[in-house]
Motif scaffolding. Structure first.
Motif, PDB file in Angstrom:
ATOM      1  N   ILE A   1       0.832  -1.205   0.000  1.00 22.94           N
ATOM      2  CA  ILE A   1       0.000   0.000   0.000  1.00 22.94           C
ATOM      3  C   ILE A   1       0.866   1.254   0.000  1.00 22.94           C
ATOM      4  O   ILE A   1       0.587   2.230  -0.707  1.00 22.94           O
ATOM      5  N   SER A   2       1.957   1.236   0.765  1.00 22.34           N
ATOM      6  CA  SER A   2       2.818   2.412   0.863  1.00 22.34           C
ATOM      7  C   SER A   2       3.591   2.680  -0.429  1.00 22.34           C
ATOM      8  O   SER A   2       3.906   3.830  -0.747  1.00 22.34           O
ATOM      9  N   ALA A   3       3.904   1.620  -1.166  1.00 26.63           N
ATOM     10  CA  ALA A   3       4.776   1.753  -2.336  1.00 26.63           C
ATOM     11  C   ALA A   3       4.029   2.029  -3.628  1.00 26.63           C
ATOM     12  O   ALA A   3       4.654   2.300  -4.658  1.00 26.63           O
ATOM     13  N   THR A   4       2.694   1.982  -3.608  1.00 28.56           N
ATOM     14  CA  THR A   4       1.933   2.162  -4.846  1.00 28.56           C
ATOM     15  C   THR A   4       0.962   3.329  -4.703  1.00 28.56           C
ATOM     16  O   THR A   4       0.644   3.762  -3.602  1.00 28.56           O
ATOM     17  N   LYS A   5       0.496   3.806  -5.837  1.00 29.09           N
ATOM     18  CA  LYS A   5      -0.352   4.993  -5.868  1.00 29.09           C
ATOM     19  C   LYS A   5      -1.826   4.602  -5.773  1.00 29.09           C
ATOM     20  O   LYS A   5      -2.350   3.900  -6.643  1.00 29.09           O
ATOM     21  N   ALA A   6      -2.492   5.083  -4.738  1.00 30.07           N
ATOM     22  CA  ALA A   6      -3.869   4.679  -4.459  1.00 30.07           C
ATOM     23  C   ALA A   6      -4.862   5.208  -5.492  1.00 30.07           C
ATOM     24  O   ALA A   6      -5.985   4.718  -5.577  1.00 30.07           O
ATOM     25  N   ASN A   7      -4.459   6.213  -6.296  1.00 30.73           N
ATOM     26  CA  ASN A   7      -5.398   6.808  -7.256  1.00 30.73           C
ATOM     27  C   ASN A   7      -5.436   6.051  -8.575  1.00 30.73           C
ATOM     28  O   ASN A   7      -6.087   6.480  -9.527  1.00 30.73           O
TER      29      ASN A   7
ATOM     30  N   ASN B   1      -9.552   0.461   0.060  1.00 31.53           N
ATOM     31  CA  ASN B   1     -10.625   1.238  -0.542  1.00 31.53           C
ATOM     32  C   ASN B   1     -11.983   0.621  -0.210  1.00 31.53           C
ATOM     33  O   ASN B   1     -12.088  -0.546   0.131  1.00 31.53           O
ATOM     34  N   ALA B   2     -13.010   1.439  -0.372  1.00 30.21           N
ATOM     35  CA  ALA B   2     -14.367   0.924  -0.188  1.00 30.21           C
ATOM     36  C   ALA B   2     -14.703  -0.070  -1.292  1.00 30.21           C
ATOM     37  O   ALA B   2     -15.373  -1.074  -1.071  1.00 30.21           O
ATOM     38  N   CYS B   3     -14.240   0.222  -2.507  1.00 35.84           N
ATOM     39  CA  CYS B   3     -14.399  -0.727  -3.601  1.00 35.84           C
ATOM     40  C   CYS B   3     -13.097  -0.746  -4.401  1.00 35.84           C
ATOM     41  O   CYS B   3     -12.286   0.174  -4.317  1.00 35.84           O
ATOM     42  N   ILE B   4     -12.910  -1.799  -5.164  1.00 36.51           N
ATOM     43  CA  ILE B   4     -11.649  -2.019  -5.865  1.00 36.51           C
ATOM     44  C   ILE B   4     -11.870  -1.860  -7.361  1.00 36.51           C
ATOM     45  O   ILE B   4     -12.694  -2.549  -7.962  1.00 36.51           O
ATOM     46  N   ASP B   5     -11.113  -0.955  -7.947  1.00 38.96           N
ATOM     47  CA  ASP B   5     -11.219  -0.685  -9.373  1.00 38.96           C
ATOM     48  C   ASP B   5     -10.202  -1.526 -10.133  1.00 38.96           C
ATOM     49  O   ASP B   5      -8.992  -1.356  -9.968  1.00 38.96           O
ATOM     50  N   VAL B   6     -10.692  -2.452 -10.939  1.00 40.02           N
ATOM     51  CA  VAL B   6      -9.817  -3.200 -11.850  1.00 40.02           C
ATOM     52  C   VAL B   6     -10.293  -3.025 -13.288  1.00 40.02           C
ATOM     53  O   VAL B   6      -9.972  -3.824 -14.165  1.00 40.02           O
ATOM     54  N   SER B   7     -11.039  -1.964 -13.532  1.00 34.98           N
ATOM     55  CA  SER B   7     -11.604  -1.763 -14.861  1.00 34.98           C
ATOM     56  C   SER B   7     -10.523  -1.389 -15.870  1.00 34.98           C
ATOM     57  O   SER B   7      -9.575  -0.665 -15.550  1.00 34.98           O
ATOM     58  N   TYR B   8     -10.683  -1.877 -17.075  1.00 34.04           N
ATOM     59  CA  TYR B   8      -9.759  -1.508 -18.152  1.00 34.04           C
ATOM     60  C   TYR B   8      -9.834  -0.007 -18.422  1.00 34.04           C
ATOM     61  O   TYR B   8      -8.802   0.647 -18.652  1.00 34.04           O
ATOM     62  N   LYS B   9     -11.030   0.542 -18.361  1.00 37.19           N
ATOM     63  CA  LYS B   9     -11.212   1.975 -18.593  1.00 37.19           C
ATOM     64  C   LYS B   9     -10.415   2.804 -17.597  1.00 37.19           C
ATOM     65  O   LYS B   9      -9.786   3.807 -17.952  1.00 37.19           O
ATOM     66  N   GLY B  10     -10.404   2.382 -16.328  1.00 37.17           N
ATOM     67  CA  GLY B  10      -9.640   3.098 -15.309  1.00 37.17           C
ATOM     68  C   GLY B  10      -8.143   3.001 -15.554  1.00 37.17           C
ATOM     69  O   GLY B  10      -7.404   3.979 -15.390  1.00 37.17           O
ATOM     70  N   THR B  11      -7.691   1.815 -15.953  1.00 41.00           N
ATOM     71  CA  THR B  11      -6.266   1.631 -16.273  1.00 41.00           C
ATOM     72  C   THR B  11      -5.872   2.485 -17.458  1.00 41.00           C
ATOM     73  O   THR B  11      -4.820   3.150 -17.454  1.00 41.00           O
ATOM     74  N   LEU B  12      -6.703   2.499 -18.489  1.00 39.56           N
ATOM     75  CA  LEU B  12      -6.415   3.291 -19.694  1.00 39.56           C
ATOM     76  C   LEU B  12      -6.323   4.772 -19.358  1.00 39.56           C
ATOM     77  O   LEU B  12      -5.393   5.468 -19.807  1.00 39.56           O
ATOM     78  N   ALA B  13      -7.249   5.259 -18.544  1.00 38.21           N
ATOM     79  CA  ALA B  13      -7.227   6.678 -18.159  1.00 38.21           C
ATOM     80  C   ALA B  13      -5.934   7.029 -17.428  1.00 38.21           C
ATOM     81  O   ALA B  13      -5.375   8.109 -17.616  1.00 38.21           O
ATOM     82  N   TYR B  14      -5.455   6.112 -16.612  1.00 40.44           N
ATOM     83  CA  TYR B  14      -4.224   6.358 -15.851  1.00 40.44           C
ATOM     84  C   TYR B  14      -3.013   6.406 -16.775  1.00 40.44           C
ATOM     85  O   TYR B  14      -2.162   7.286 -16.675  1.00 40.44           O
ATOM     86  N   TYR B  15      -2.916   5.465 -17.702  1.00 42.04           N
ATOM     87  CA  TYR B  15      -1.777   5.416 -18.607  1.00 42.04           C
ATOM     88  C   TYR B  15      -1.789   6.536 -19.646  1.00 42.04           C
ATOM     89  O   TYR B  15      -0.734   6.932 -20.142  1.00 42.04           O
ATOM     90  N   ILE B  16      -2.953   7.021 -19.980  1.00 45.53           N
ATOM     91  CA  ILE B  16      -3.045   8.098 -20.979  1.00 45.53           C
ATOM     92  C   ILE B  16      -2.558   9.427 -20.416  1.00 45.53           C
ATOM     93  O   ILE B  16      -2.097  10.297 -21.168  1.00 45.53           O
ATOM     94  N   ASP B  17      -2.612   9.604 -19.124  1.00 44.75           N
ATOM     95  CA  ASP B  17      -2.149  10.841 -18.491  1.00 44.75           C
ATOM     96  C   ASP B  17      -0.682  11.090 -18.862  1.00 44.75           C
ATOM     97  O   ASP B  17       0.204  10.317 -18.493  1.00 44.75           O
ATOM     98  N   SER B  18      -0.407  12.175 -19.568  1.00 45.71           N
ATOM     99  CA  SER B  18       0.938  12.433 -20.082  1.00 45.71           C
ATOM    100  C   SER B  18       1.745  13.362 -19.181  1.00 45.71           C
ATOM    101  O   SER B  18       2.769  13.889 -19.606  1.00 45.71           O
TER     102      SER B  18
END
Length: 493
Positions: A35-41, A337-354
């Motif tokens: 938890i400490s080593a990774t980004k919660a967002n 977290n209250a719920c766990i996001d493993v959605s492809y859409k969420g991953t894509l949004a994170y990687y697209i951030d430039s």
């Protein structure tokens, strides 16, 4: 006699209670470390990959001799003379042991932010002390504070590749020899772990005149798109450290999850694993992301396993009522977290951030999409993590993040070129000592004992950087002593 038996029983119960408390403490430590080593967002899929590509385990810095962040000017494009743009590369220095004329010891940074621990403790530091050398820790372009461009847009990322990083190292050595008193004729020893160990091997291939010798721990030197062997080795580690029952529990638990999806019971899975409403059970990319995340969380423990890490996890799994509940409990262990996001859409949004806010995630994914592949898939049946994280997941993600030209066929050509440029499994270099843990998932892409590498039984990834100690196995100690002798030879010649 009866009272004596009661005392023994009491001591046994007390001992078991103490073991249970210790196991719970160690489990909590594993959880907190993740938890400490990774980004919660980010999604749990991204976080699981982020954890796998962290800095090797050096430990905390132990002295005050590392200077503040230091900087060196580097060319943005070393291979285009018409491009005069430059940038500032960060590095760290420890001159505690240095005497003029002593050698240069460089720990090469990889896909992480560098920290003082790499040059204040461990075997490399001990060798620098022995030879009165100066220690440097270089940061790879586009990682940590070393930002060659204002952002990570696709046009800017074209300057991110291994050849540019190697040219940065060559310039660094030449600069230090020219500008640091007493280093003009100093020999250079390099060390690296994981990808940065690959860079040590490749540096010796491209710039042999600049390097007296190198130490490459856990170096994957073969670029390969479908890295199915990674999860096979993870399975072997579970079997060796946790036993057949643990392996079977993982295999059967994942298989049952797959069966539940085929039976249309995804609502049960979403509830049991606390998945966010963003998860779409009708979308293969979401399903693949879920199963890839599960396997990556196991890999997160296995890749850098120390002590009883795997047995602790196995005990936790075997305490569960049944196989599928065990997988769900393990999955939930790594989140708050209250719920766990493993959605492809969420991953894509994170990687697209430039922007650089995502740390190493976007640049490292760019390197895998453009140079190495190294996608850890479910292509092999000789692993316990199921069948539902195919290569297609990474192929689609590459195209969606970096553009439609990033096809699998294009990556196939680029991987072939990397292996041609760097020699693949035959880099034809001398004076580079390579080691692998026998249970390191990355060892499948590196040299074997037949190639001259030292294989350390029951060791995992980058496990041999610490100083020689009483805790070392006989093999690990012998390997460290061999490296020390090689360094003496390299510096004497």
């Amino acid at each position: 006699m009866k009272s004596f038996q009661q005392v023994l029983l009491f001591l046994l119960v007390l001992g078991l209670a103490a073991l249970t408390v210790t196991a719970k403490i160690n489990l909590a430590k594993l959880r907190q470390k993740f938890i400490s080593a990774t980004k919660a967002n980010s999604t749990l899929f991204v976080r699981s990959l982020d954890y796998l590509h962290r800095e090797p385990p050096f430990g905390e810095a132990t002295n005050r001799y590392v200077k503040d962040d230091m900087w060196i000017e580097q060319k943005l494009d070393h291979f285009n003379e018409s491009n005069t743009e430059t940038w500032q590369m960060r590095y760290l220095m420890n001159d505690q042991y240095y005497q003029e004329g002593g050698p240069i010891f460089i720990f090469v940074g990889g896909e992480w932010a560098i920290s003082a621990g790499g040059i204040t403790r461990g075997h490399l530091v001990d060798l620098a002390a022995e030879h009165k050398g100066i220690l440097y820790y270089t940061e790879h372009r586009y990682y940590g504070k070393s930002k060659p461009t204002n952002d990570l847009t696709i046009p800017n990322l074209k300057y991110l590749n291994a050849k540019e990083a190697l040219a940065d190292l060559a310039h660094f050595i030449k600069y230090q020899r020219h500008n640091t008193p007493g280093l003009a004729n100093s020999k250079v020893i390099m060390a690296g772990g994981s990808y940065s160990a690959s860079l040590v091997v490749w540096f010796k291939r491209l710039y042999p005149e600049l390097l007296a010798g190198g130490f490459a721990s856990s170096a994957p030197i073969l670029a390969k798109i479908d890295f199915k062997e990674y999860k096979e080795v993870c399975g072997r580690a579970i079997l060796e450290f946790g036993g057949q029952k643990c392996y079977d529990r993982v295999e059967k638990g994942v298989a049952e999850l797959e069966a539940m999806i085929e039976q249309g019971r995804t609502a049960e899975i979403k509830a049991m694993m606390q998945l966010c409403d963003t998860f779409d059970e009708n979308n293969d990319l979401d399903l693949w992301s879920l199963f890839s995340t599960i396997s990556n969380l196991f890999a997160a423990i296995i890749q850098y396993q120390q002590g009883d890490d795997v047995p602790i996890i196995c005990d936790y799994l075997l305490e569960a009522d049944n196989d599928v509940v065990a997988i769900a409990k393990f999955f939930l262990l790594f989140v708050d977290n209250a719920c766990i996001d493993v959605s492809y859409k969420g991953t894509l949004a994170y990687y697209i951030d430039s922007t650089y806010t995502g740390g190493a995630n976007r640049p490292w994914f760019y390197q895998t999409c453009n140079e190495f592949g190294w996608y850890q898939t479910s292509s092999s049946r000789n692993q316990p993590f199921g069948t539902k994280f195919p290569l297609t997941l990474n192929n689609v993600l590459c195209e969606d993040v970096f553009g439609p030209e990033h096809t699998n066929s294009k990556l196939t050509a680029k991987v072939a070129q990397i292996n041609l440029d760097f020699g693949g499994l035959t880099p034809n270099v001398t004076n580079v000592y390579q080691t692998h843990g026998s249970l390191d998932p990355w060892s499948a892409l590196g040299h074997t004992a037949a190639d001259g590498a030292t294989i350390l039984s029951s060791e995992s990834h980058c496990s041999d950087f610490n100083s020689i100690s009483k805790d070392d196995s006989a093999e690990v100690r012998a390997s460290k002593e061999k490296l020390a002798e090689l360094v003496r030879e390299w510096l004497a010649n």
